[in-house]
Write a protein that holds these residues in place. Structure first.
Motif, PDB file in Angstrom:
ATOM      1  N   UNK A 120     -13.262  17.649  43.285  1.00 20.70           N
ATOM      2  CA  UNK A 120     -13.888  16.557  44.308  1.00 20.70           C
ATOM      3  C   UNK A 120     -14.365  17.620  45.446  1.00 20.70           C
ATOM      4  N   UNK A 121     -13.484  18.406  45.876  1.00 23.23           N
ATOM      5  CA  UNK A 121     -13.746  19.153  47.160  1.00 23.23           C
ATOM      6  C   UNK A 121     -14.610  20.266  47.031  1.00 23.23           C
ATOM      7  N   UNK A 144     -13.985  25.919  49.555  1.00 22.07           N
ATOM      8  CA  UNK A 144     -13.014  26.382  48.885  1.00 22.07           C
ATOM      9  C   UNK A 144     -11.596  26.066  49.314  1.00 22.07           C
ATOM     10  N   UNK A 145     -11.568  26.385  50.790  1.00 24.45           N
ATOM     11  CA  UNK A 145     -10.299  26.088  51.609  1.00 24.45           C
ATOM     12  C   UNK A 145      -9.858  24.665  51.618  1.00 24.45           C
ATOM     13  N   UNK A 154      -6.338  23.115  49.894  1.00 25.92           N
ATOM     14  CA  UNK A 154      -5.800  22.364  50.745  1.00 25.92           C
ATOM     15  C   UNK A 154      -5.433  20.968  50.067  1.00 25.92           C
ATOM     16  N   UNK A 155      -6.416  20.510  49.317  1.00 27.85           N
ATOM     17  CA  UNK A 155      -6.070  19.040  48.622  1.00 27.85           C
ATOM     18  C   UNK A 155      -5.318  19.077  47.351  1.00 27.85           C
ATOM     19  N   UNK A 208      -3.266  26.638  43.876  1.00 26.47           N
ATOM     20  CA  UNK A 208      -4.504  27.604  44.056  1.00 26.47           C
ATOM     21  C   UNK A 208      -4.220  28.417  45.218  1.00 26.47           C
ATOM     22  N   UNK A 209      -4.686  29.685  45.494  1.00 25.23           N
ATOM     23  CA  UNK A 209      -4.992  30.585  46.484  1.00 25.23           C
ATOM     24  C   UNK A 209      -6.115  31.198  46.570  1.00 25.23           C
TER      25      UNK A 209
END
Ligand code: SF4
Length: 63
Positions: A18-19, A47-48, A52-53, A59-60
């Motif tokens: 979604x992000x 992407x950040x 966060x979401x 994820x990193x």
């Protein structure tokens, strides 16, 4: 920069998609597909947000 996914933590909820749909897609089988793991500086903010979401911190972003 490059996205790294910890497959052991990912539960396929798709909040990352979604992000940042240019990078993440969750298939009908619930498996996360990395559409692209490369991140340009212009894409970094979205992407950040995706990172966060993610509720399981799967994820990193690598340099
Ligand atoms: S938000 Fe996290 S747990 Fe959900 S599909 Fe994306 S990486 Fe996997």
């Amino acid at each position: 920069m490059k996205i790294e996914v910890d497959r052991g933590k990912c539960v396929g909820l798709g909040l990352c998609e979604a992000a940042s749909p240019d990078h993440f897609e969750v298939g009908d089988d619930g498996q996360l597909v990395l559409v692209s793991d490369m991140v340009t500086y212009g894409q970094r903010a979205e992407v950040e947000e995706a990172i966060r979401s993610c509720p399981t911190a799967a994820l990193r972003l690598l340099p």
